[in-house]
Motif scaffolding. Structure first.
Motif, PDB file in Angstrom:
ATOM      1  N   LEU A  84       0.860  -1.198   0.000  1.00  0.00           N
ATOM      2  CA  LEU A  84       0.000   0.000   0.000  1.00  0.00           C
ATOM      3  C   LEU A  84       0.884   1.232   0.000  1.00  0.00           C
ATOM      4  O   LEU A  84       1.928   1.247   0.642  1.00  0.00           O
ATOM      5  N   GLY A  85       0.460   2.266  -0.685  1.00  0.00           N
ATOM      6  CA  GLY A  85       1.256   3.487  -0.695  1.00  0.00           C
ATOM      7  C   GLY A  85       0.725   4.531  -1.648  1.00  0.00           C
ATOM      8  O   GLY A  85      -0.468   4.603  -1.929  1.00  0.00           O
ATOM      9  N   VAL A  86       1.647   5.327  -2.168  1.00  0.00           N
ATOM     10  CA  VAL A  86       1.308   6.460  -3.035  1.00  0.00           C
ATOM     11  C   VAL A  86       1.876   6.236  -4.428  1.00  0.00           C
ATOM     12  O   VAL A  86       3.044   5.886  -4.573  1.00  0.00           O
ATOM     13  N   ASP A  87       1.049   6.418  -5.448  1.00  0.00           N
ATOM     14  CA  ASP A  87       1.496   6.414  -6.841  1.00  0.00           C
ATOM     15  C   ASP A  87       1.618   7.869  -7.297  1.00  0.00           C
ATOM     16  O   ASP A  87       0.675   8.651  -7.152  1.00  0.00           O
ATOM     17  N   THR A  88       2.774   8.229  -7.833  1.00  0.00           N
ATOM     18  CA  THR A  88       2.982   9.551  -8.406  1.00  0.00           C
ATOM     19  C   THR A  88       2.986   9.385  -9.920  1.00  0.00           C
ATOM     20  O   THR A  88       3.819   8.658 -10.463  1.00  0.00           O
ATOM     21  N   ASN A  89       2.032  10.005 -10.595  1.00  0.00           N
ATOM     22  CA  ASN A  89       1.894   9.893 -12.049  1.00  0.00           C
ATOM     23  C   ASN A  89       2.270  11.208 -12.717  1.00  0.00           C
ATOM     24  O   ASN A  89       1.856  12.282 -12.272  1.00  0.00           O
ATOM     25  N   TYR A  90       3.049  11.132 -13.802  1.00  0.00           N
ATOM     26  CA  TYR A  90       3.458  12.312 -14.553  1.00  0.00           C
ATOM     27  C   TYR A  90       3.130  12.094 -16.032  1.00  0.00           C
ATOM     28  O   TYR A  90       3.417  11.025 -16.581  1.00  0.00           O
ATOM     29  N   VAL A  91       2.538  13.100 -16.660  1.00  0.00           N
ATOM     30  CA  VAL A  91       2.208  13.040 -18.088  1.00  0.00           C
ATOM     31  C   VAL A  91       2.652  14.353 -18.730  1.00  0.00           C
ATOM     32  O   VAL A  91       2.389  15.433 -18.196  1.00  0.00           O
ATOM     33  N   TYR A  92       3.339  14.261 -19.892  1.00  0.00           N
ATOM     34  CA  TYR A  92       3.702  15.449 -20.666  1.00  0.00           C
ATOM     35  C   TYR A  92       3.235  15.240 -22.100  1.00  0.00           C
ATOM     36  O   TYR A  92       3.526  14.220 -22.712  1.00  0.00           O
TER      37      TYR A  92
END
Length: 105
Positions: free
Chosen positions: A32-40
């Motif tokens: 369990l945790g945090v997903d950091t998503n980046y889109v350019y």
């Protein structure tokens, strides 16, 4: 060739339970945790970063062939629990297989 980019960073805390029977150990685990998503998107010269809840479910088996050599066969599932970009109904969901060996010195 596009100049678009997208990535996901998973920062998670893992827990695993195993049942050892002689040289075989079936296991199940959760992360369990945090997903950091980046889109350019190059065409719009726009980038977006979002944070969301991340979870992985896993199961598998470890087999000890010799006292110093073991093999692992596993399965991992990451359900789509977050949005890649806020406001867009899209998420990252995947299945993966794990095949590996461990050497105990």
């Amino acid at each position: 060739m596009t100049k678009d980019a997208a990535w996901t960073l998973e920062t998670q805390l893992y827990g695993r339970a195993a049942f050892h029977i002689s040289r075989v150990a079936p296991y199940a685990g959760i992360a369990l945790g945090v997903d950091t998503n980046y889109v350019y998107m190059h065409s719009a010269e726009m980038s977006k970063t979002s944070l969301g809840f991340g979870m992985n479910l896993q199961t598998g088996i470890e087999i000890v062939a010799t006292p110093s050599l073991g093999f692992k066969f596993g399965f991992d599932y990451h359900p789509g629990t977050d949005n890649i970009v806020e406001g867009v109904d899209a998420s990252i969901e995947y299945y993966s297989l794990l095949l590996g060996a461990s050497l105990h010195l």
